[in-house]
Design a protein around this motif. Sequence first.
Motif, PDB file in Angstrom:
ATOM      1  N   ASN A   1      -3.646  -1.210   2.532  1.00 58.52           N
ATOM      2  CA  ASN A   1      -4.322  -2.484   2.782  1.00 58.52           C
ATOM      3  C   ASN A   1      -3.887  -3.574   1.821  1.00 58.52           C
ATOM      4  O   ASN A   1      -4.476  -4.664   1.810  1.00 58.52           O
TER       5      ASN A   1
ATOM      6  N   THR B   1       1.247  -5.338   7.801  1.00 62.54           N
ATOM      7  CA  THR B   1       0.913  -4.375   8.832  1.00 62.54           C
ATOM      8  C   THR B   1       2.106  -3.468   9.139  1.00 62.54           C
ATOM      9  O   THR B   1       3.245  -3.933   9.259  1.00 62.54           O
TER      10      THR B   1
ATOM     11  N   ASP C   1       4.783  -1.566  11.043  1.00 65.23           N
ATOM     12  CA  ASP C   1       5.474  -1.863  12.295  1.00 65.23           C
ATOM     13  C   ASP C   1       6.595  -0.842  12.472  1.00 65.23           C
ATOM     14  O   ASP C   1       7.610  -0.899  11.768  1.00 65.23           O
TER      15      ASP C   1
ATOM     16  N   THR D   1       9.182  -1.255   6.758  1.00 73.06           N
ATOM     17  CA  THR D   1       7.793  -0.817   6.617  1.00 73.06           C
ATOM     18  C   THR D   1       7.660   0.209   5.501  1.00 73.06           C
ATOM     19  O   THR D   1       6.746   0.126   4.666  1.00 73.06           O
TER      20      THR D   1
ATOM     21  N   ARG E   1      -0.701   3.325   9.443  1.00 73.09           N
ATOM     22  CA  ARG E   1      -1.304   2.320  10.326  1.00 73.09           C
ATOM     23  C   ARG E   1      -2.785   2.620  10.572  1.00 73.09           C
ATOM     24  O   ARG E   1      -3.612   1.702  10.663  1.00 73.09           O
TER      25      ARG E   1
ATOM     26  N   GLN F   1      -4.863   1.264   7.938  1.00 73.41           N
ATOM     27  CA  GLN F   1      -5.007  -0.184   8.012  1.00 73.41           C
ATOM     28  C   GLN F   1      -6.003  -0.599   9.092  1.00 73.41           C
ATOM     29  O   GLN F   1      -6.747  -1.560   8.929  1.00 73.41           O
ATOM     30  N   ASP F   2      -6.001   0.137  10.206  1.00 70.86           N
ATOM     31  CA  ASP F   2      -6.806  -0.266  11.360  1.00 70.86           C
ATOM     32  C   ASP F   2      -8.220   0.316  11.355  1.00 70.86           C
ATOM     33  O   ASP F   2      -9.093  -0.174  12.088  1.00 70.86           O
TER      34      ASP F   2
ATOM     35  N   GLY G   1      -8.404  -8.249   9.293  1.00 68.89           N
ATOM     36  CA  GLY G   1      -7.254  -7.533   9.822  1.00 68.89           C
ATOM     37  C   GLY G   1      -6.274  -8.480  10.489  1.00 68.89           C
ATOM     38  O   GLY G   1      -5.059  -8.343  10.357  1.00 68.89           O
TER      39      GLY G   1
ATOM     40  N   ARG H   1      -4.232 -10.231   7.874  1.00 64.29           N
ATOM     41  CA  ARG H   1      -3.156  -9.404   7.357  1.00 64.29           C
ATOM     42  C   ARG H   1      -1.964  -9.423   8.291  1.00 64.29           C
ATOM     43  O   ARG H   1      -0.809  -9.452   7.884  1.00 64.29           O
ATOM     44  N   ALA H   2      -2.252  -9.383   9.633  1.00 57.92           N
ATOM     45  CA  ALA H   2      -1.179  -9.390  10.614  1.00 57.92           C
ATOM     46  C   ALA H   2      -0.395 -10.679  10.556  1.00 57.92           C
ATOM     47  O   ALA H   2       0.841 -10.710  10.674  1.00 57.92           O
TER      48      ALA H   2
END
Length: 299
Positions: free
Chosen positions: A29, A33, A35, A42, A219, A222-223, A290, A293-294
């Motif tokens: 975090n 993001t 990817d 990434t 991921r 993060q989500d 979120g 962040r994206a």
Amino acid sequence: MTIQLGILLALLCALAANLGFFYKHRGCNEVPTVDVRHPLRTAANLWRSKWFALGMLLGLVGWVLHVGAIALAPLSTVQVVLSGGVVLIAVMADRIFGFAVERRQWWGLGLTGVGLAALAFTMPGGHGADGFSLQAMVAFQGGLIGLGALLLLGPRAGAKREHHGIMLAAATGILFGVCNIAVKALTELVGFDGIGALLSPWLLVAVCASATAFYASARSLQDGGAVEVIAITGTAANISCIAGGIIVFGDPMPGDAVGIAVSALAFLMVIVASALTPAPIRSTAAAASGQGRAVAATA
């Protein structure tokens, strides 16, 4: 004595793995993001985070302990012991990392711990037959990979986008299960064929599953929320490996009606707990965070 040592290694593995997940959550975090269309960039972003790197180091320690445990004890027994470590998640989250653990999550983690403890008491001791069934291995691993792929698709398969983190966590756990079962097969083959067994295709399966789980796990962290993602990842991995130990490696099952009934009830408790553990859908503020962040990731 050998099985007891394997159980001790499994307990230490649970501690290292759960602690590592919390550090990885903090690191994930702090970076753009994840990817998968840009895997190298990434991965570089993730490894630049000191918290993620520390989490991965603890995860590596946990993996080494896990390999040692499954080499000394039946796979299903090791995974049941690891499952007991799920109760550590709420304690670590609340006491060490300052996460607010909701009442339903305490109930969910508690039910998971009780259910998996019941499995531990009903599982007979000892190893299954030497080696494993190749046909069962191919069918079981293929089924897990297919289920994991479906969960990875997430919203593209029609699921609600807000559940993506949870689905990725389940997919990650299943892929860890694929990797662990393949590693267990390699430890069996090394016992028969020596170091040449490392040329087995199961090494490739383990590496590919582990690499895919690396991105899916990052991921998901993060989500989704830390508690539910870590709990569901661990539970999915443990259930996959317990089933694999029984189906693929012939680990013993309860032989009496009471043991079978308790085992069935224990699995049902774990399923119910998996529904309780995720927190309610994230608040608007969390969703906005979120999205921010994206945006930062694309800047």
